[in-house]
Design a protein around this motif. Structure first.
Motif, PDB file in Angstrom:
ATOM      1  N   GLU A 310       0.830  -1.213   0.000  1.00 29.16           N
ATOM      2  CA  GLU A 310       0.000   0.000   0.000  1.00 29.16           C
ATOM      3  C   GLU A 310       0.860   1.257   0.000  1.00 29.16           C
ATOM      4  N   LEU A 311       1.936   1.253   0.798  1.00 30.10           N
ATOM      5  CA  LEU A 311       2.800   2.423   0.882  1.00 30.10           C
ATOM      6  C   LEU A 311       3.568   2.644  -0.427  1.00 30.10           C
ATOM      7  N   ASP A 312       3.963   1.550  -1.073  1.00 28.58           N
ATOM      8  CA  ASP A 312       4.649   1.687  -2.364  1.00 28.58           C
ATOM      9  C   ASP A 312       3.735   2.331  -3.404  1.00 28.58           C
ATOM     10  N   GLN A 313       2.466   1.984  -3.389  1.00 28.68           N
ATOM     11  CA  GLN A 313       1.513   2.585  -4.324  1.00 28.68           C
ATOM     12  C   GLN A 313       1.383   4.081  -4.084  1.00 28.68           C
ATOM     13  N   ILE A 314       1.368   4.481  -2.820  1.00 29.18           N
ATOM     14  CA  ILE A 314       1.282   5.909  -2.500  1.00 29.18           C
ATOM     15  C   ILE A 314       2.540   6.635  -2.986  1.00 29.18           C
ATOM     16  N   SER A 315       3.692   6.008  -2.796  1.00 31.09           N
ATOM     17  CA  SER A 315       4.934   6.618  -3.295  1.00 31.09           C
ATOM     18  C   SER A 315       4.875   6.815  -4.804  1.00 31.09           C
ATOM     19  N   GLU A 316       4.353   5.841  -5.524  1.00 29.93           N
ATOM     20  CA  GLU A 316       4.247   5.955  -6.980  1.00 29.93           C
ATOM     21  C   GLU A 316       3.282   7.060  -7.381  1.00 29.93           C
ATOM     22  N   THR A 317       2.203   7.222  -6.611  1.00 32.88           N
ATOM     23  CA  THR A 317       1.249   8.293  -6.894  1.00 32.88           C
ATOM     24  C   THR A 317       1.900   9.663  -6.707  1.00 32.88           C
ATOM     25  N   ILE A 318       2.613   9.837  -5.605  1.00 33.85           N
ATOM     26  CA  ILE A 318       3.290  11.112  -5.346  1.00 33.85           C
ATOM     27  C   ILE A 318       4.348  11.363  -6.416  1.00 33.85           C
ATOM     28  N   ASP A 319       5.052  10.328  -6.803  1.00 34.05           N
ATOM     29  CA  ASP A 319       6.061  10.457  -7.849  1.00 34.05           C
ATOM     30  C   ASP A 319       5.441  11.001  -9.144  1.00 34.05           C
ATOM     31  N   SER A 320       4.295  10.487  -9.510  1.00 37.90           N
ATOM     32  CA  SER A 320       3.633  10.957 -10.742  1.00 37.90           C
ATOM     33  C   SER A 320       3.143  12.390 -10.590  1.00 37.90           C
ATOM     34  N   TRP A 321       2.682  12.769  -9.396  1.00 38.57           N
ATOM     35  CA  TRP A 321       2.246  14.149  -9.169  1.00 38.57           C
ATOM     36  C   TRP A 321       3.410  15.124  -9.366  1.00 38.57           C
ATOM     37  N   VAL A 322       4.553  14.808  -8.758  1.00 39.27           N
ATOM     38  CA  VAL A 322       5.699  15.723  -8.871  1.00 39.27           C
ATOM     39  C   VAL A 322       6.181  15.784 -10.314  1.00 39.27           C
ATOM     40  N   LYS A 323       6.195  14.646 -10.999  1.00 40.87           N
ATOM     41  CA  LYS A 323       6.619  14.619 -12.405  1.00 40.87           C
ATOM     42  C   LYS A 323       5.741  15.524 -13.267  1.00 40.87           C
ATOM     43  N   ASP A 324       4.456  15.571 -12.945  1.00 45.17           N
ATOM     44  CA  ASP A 324       3.504  16.346 -13.748  1.00 45.17           C
ATOM     45  C   ASP A 324       3.289  17.755 -13.214  1.00 45.17           C
ATOM     46  N   GLY A 325       3.993  18.114 -12.131  1.00 39.83           N
ATOM     47  CA  GLY A 325       3.801  19.438 -11.539  1.00 39.83           C
ATOM     48  C   GLY A 325       2.447  19.591 -10.869  1.00 39.83           C
ATOM     49  N   LYS A 326       1.891  18.485 -10.381  1.00 31.30           N
ATOM     50  CA  LYS A 326       0.542  18.511  -9.813  1.00 31.30           C
ATOM     51  C   LYS A 326       0.506  18.126  -8.336  1.00 31.30           C
TER      52      LYS A 326
END
Length: 340
Positions: A310-326
């Motif tokens: 579950e925590l790895d999925q959250i890390s991946e979500t945050i990673d995509s947000w920062v990549k997209d400036g969101k």
């Protein structure tokens, strides 16, 4: 709102530490901006003609060419084009030149008597070569030492010229270099009034708050992530020198590594282990080898392995947000609050 600024050894170490972080990051960011915007840059010879005094004080050397050129071109923009917005950039460039010229001033040349050992029967030509070489190395040494001291003098002139300026980056300079508590107070006031912006300033404010208002560290780091430019969010390449990690070279001015590290350590110190793990994983995802030293990864794998998916999925979500400036703090808080 007034703030009591911590004094003594702890505060001094904090300021020095922030200064070092700035050197690994902000000068690279600003010099990148200079490179991107010099389509109409004046020729170096033209700039030297206009700011002749500077070119005579800090003379051309076989080393430090790029650093010297940046200083001269910035000086032209400031003095001739009246572009005052370049002052902070110039102070950073002078600091880089200071470091380069200092190293050059330490160079020790082969003594003339070793280069041309004295012989029993010497020709006048050999004696002349030895004497000429001795004069040459003395002149080169003097020039390198003068370049260093003249760079120091130029920095001091800018320190005096910008004393009392209220622009955020110059306030930051006077706090981080000259330990000016008044400048830090102005920065805090600007932040409280919502007049500070920029992911770099948010990060540095988080470091300031660490010693005077610790509760503001986390939200200020998250604000820095909100403003983080996607173009800078890239993975770390293998170290330029495999046996020695150098942040100035290997991080290439990318600030997200420092943000993630501080959030990892901050949450761990508060025993918020899930959040600490999330940002440690973000460091892993960005190839940051420093994460290997973090206790949180081993702790979670040994004590809370069932939560890692579950925590790895959250890390991946945050990673995509920062990549997209969101990346947004409210979205992040909602996401981590949903942890079971």
């Amino acid at each position: 709102m007034s703030h009591k600024l911590t004094t003594g050894k702890h505060a001094s170490q904090q300021e020095i530490w922030v200064y070092q972080i700035k050197k690994t990051i902000i000068s690279l960011l600003c010099l990148t901006c200079l490179t991107a915007c010099n389509d109409d840059e004046v020729k170096l010879a033209e700039a030297c003609e206009a700011v002749r005094g500077l070119c005579e004080e800090i003379v051309s050397d076989s080393a430090c060419k790029n650093e010297r050129n940046s200083v001269i071109l910035n000086e032209y923009d400031i003095r001739v084009r009246r572009n005052r917005s370049k002052i902070y950039q110039q102070m950073l460039a002078l600091e880089d030149l200071k470091e380069c010229t200092y190293k050059q001033s330490l160079i020790q040349y082969v003594p003339a008597e070793m280069k041309f050992p004295i012989e029993t029967r010497e020709t006048q030509e050999r004696i002349n070569k030895r004497n000429e070489y001795r004069r040459s190395i003395a002149e080169r040494k003097r020039m390198k030492v003068d370049n260093y001291h003249n760079t120091l003098n130029k920095i001091e002139r800018y320190n005096q010229e910008t004393a009392g300026f209220l622009t955020p980056h110059l306030l930051y300079w006077h706090w981080s270099r000259l330990h000016d508590k008044v400048a830090l107070g102005h920065l805090i006031e600007l932040d409280e009034e919502g007049r500070l912006s920029g992911y770099d300033m948010m990060f540095f404010m988080s470091m300031a708050y660490a010693s005077i208002d610790p509760e503001k560290v986390e939200p200020t780091l998250l604000r820095s992530l909100e403003q983080y430019p996607p173009i800078r969010y890239t993975e770390m390449a293998p170290p330029k020198e495999p046996t020695r990690y150098n942040p100035y070279i290997d991080e290439e001015g990318r600030l997200h590594y420092s943000i993630f590290r501080h959030l990892t350590q901050l949450y761990f110190s508060k025993k918020e282990y899930d959040k600490s793990y999330i940002f440690a994983r973000l460091l892993e995802m960005n190839n940051d080898e420093a994460v290997d030293d973090f206790v949180i990864l081993g702790y979670m794998k040994n004590q809370r392995r069932e939560r890692l998916g579950e925590l790895d999925q959250i890390s991946e979500t945050i990673d995509s947000w920062v990549k997209d400036g969101k990346f947004r703090t409210l979205k992040y808080e909602k996401l981590v609050d949903s942890l079971s």
